[in-house]
Design a protein around this motif. Structure first.
Motif, PDB file in Angstrom:
ATOM      1  N   TRP A 145       0.850  -1.189   0.000  1.00 39.18           N
ATOM      2  CA  TRP A 145       0.000   0.000   0.000  1.00 39.18           C
ATOM      3  C   TRP A 145       0.887   1.241   0.000  1.00 39.18           C
ATOM      4  N   PRO A 146       0.772   2.118  -0.997  1.00 38.40           N
ATOM      5  CA  PRO A 146       1.634   3.303  -1.092  1.00 38.40           C
ATOM      6  C   PRO A 146       1.577   4.211   0.129  1.00 38.40           C
ATOM      7  N   ILE A 147       0.470   4.149   0.887  1.00 37.45           N
ATOM      8  CA  ILE A 147       0.287   5.062   2.006  1.00 37.45           C
ATOM      9  C   ILE A 147       1.160   4.699   3.213  1.00 37.45           C
ATOM     10  N   LEU A 177       1.226  12.915   1.398  1.00 38.69           N
ATOM     11  CA  LEU A 177       0.173  11.973   1.754  1.00 38.69           C
ATOM     12  C   LEU A 177      -0.913  11.837   0.685  1.00 38.69           C
ATOM     13  N   LEU A 178      -1.161  12.905  -0.089  1.00 43.73           N
ATOM     14  CA  LEU A 178      -2.308  12.904  -0.996  1.00 43.73           C
ATOM     15  C   LEU A 178      -2.219  11.817  -2.064  1.00 43.73           C
ATOM     16  N   ARG A 179      -1.124  11.791  -2.810  1.00 41.30           N
ATOM     17  CA  ARG A 179      -0.998  10.806  -3.889  1.00 41.30           C
ATOM     18  C   ARG A 179      -0.980   9.372  -3.369  1.00 41.30           C
ATOM     19  N   PRO A 180      -0.162   9.070  -2.323  1.00 39.59           N
ATOM     20  CA  PRO A 180      -0.198   7.697  -1.786  1.00 39.59           C
ATOM     21  C   PRO A 180      -1.576   7.304  -1.273  1.00 39.59           C
ATOM     22  N   LEU A 181      -2.305   8.276  -0.662  1.00 35.71           N
ATOM     23  CA  LEU A 181      -3.644   7.972  -0.158  1.00 35.71           C
ATOM     24  C   LEU A 181      -4.602   7.667  -1.298  1.00 35.71           C
TER      25      LEU A 181
END
Length: 265
Positions: free
Chosen positions: A167-169, A245-249
């Motif tokens: 998970w990227p986040i 945080l935005l893109r990984p989320l």
């Protein structure tokens, strides 16, 4: 928003996210056991099984590795324990309410270990390298880790990051959390000392030789040093730790949605 509150929100977001994913995985496994998995596309079934298998293997590996490393570390530190200095420091800093072990080592070693009852481990090199006030600042920093159960919290974060590493986040949240645990421990030491001077002196000396230190034994990792130096050099300025945080989320939510849609087909 204050950093401790922000950390709680981020931690809550992470738990909710992983809980949703775990529930989806559980429902998929339940359908397979009931025979409902026959209606699911073969590729979807394979993907889900691989993800579940990977998660379980990584989680078990991390727990096993942590247990082994903890046991070896305790054995190593006990074998190198300097009894006289250990008694002296425990008497001198009895007000900390945390046990201290002094070990014979020529490297900089200062860390909190243990999850059930954390203790502070410090090397003879630290006592030789720094003044009494600087040593006190180091001990106060580690004392905060012990009181706040950071060893346990960071283990849980490490476990989740490794088990759900796809998970990227996960990684940006882990780095952010790790950085703020160090900054908050520094703030505690500064408040107790009444000045940034001694901790700043410690960080300045360590920044010159951090590349030669045992990274696993030091709470002064290079990734957090920049923010820690800013905090002591500009105490009246708010430290802003960057977190992408935005893109990984969005990527993680998209992946979760795809998996949920695939699991319902």
């Amino acid at each position: 928003m204050r950093p401790p509150i922000k950390l709680r929100w981020i931690y809550t977001l992470l738990v909710v996210f992983l809980a949703l994913f775990s529930v989806q995985m559980g429902l998929f496994v339940a359908r397979q056991m009931e025979g409902g998995g026959l209606g699911v596309a073969l590729w979807t079934s394979i993907v889900f099984d691989l993800i579940i298998g990977y998660t379980l293997i990584r989680a078990i590996w991390r727990i096993t590795a942590q247990a082994y490393l903890s046991r070896k570390s305790h054995q190593l530190f006990r074998s190198r324990k300097h009894d006289k200095l250990t008694k002296r420091l425990n008497y001198k800093y009895s007000n900390l309410g945390t046990d201290i072990i002094v070990v014979r080592d020529e490297a900089f070693v200062a860390l909190a270990i243990g999850m059930r009852k954390p203790i502070i481990v410090i090397s003879t090199q630290v006592l030789n390298m720094f003044s009494d006030d600087e040593v006190k600042a180091i001990l106060l920093h580690e004392c905060h880790h012990c009181r706040n159960r950071d060893t346990l919290k960071l283990f849980v974060m490490t476990l989740l990051t490794e088990a759900f590493g796809y998970w990227p986040i996960m990684k940006p949240i882990f780095r952010y959390y790790q950085t703020w645990t160090e900054l908050l421990a520094d703030r505690f030491a500064i408040r107790q000392m009444g000045t940034e001077l001694y901790l700043a002196s410690v960080l300045l000396k360590l920044s010159k030789q951090i590349k030669t230190q045992h990274a696993a034994a030091v709470h002064f990792a290079a990734s957090t040093m920049h923010y820690r130096m800013l905090q002591v050099l500009e105490p009246h300025q708010t430290v802003k730790v960057k977190i992408a945080l935005l893109r990984p989320l969005l990527a993680s939510l998209t992946l979760l949605l795809l998996l949920m849609m695939g699991g319902d087909t």
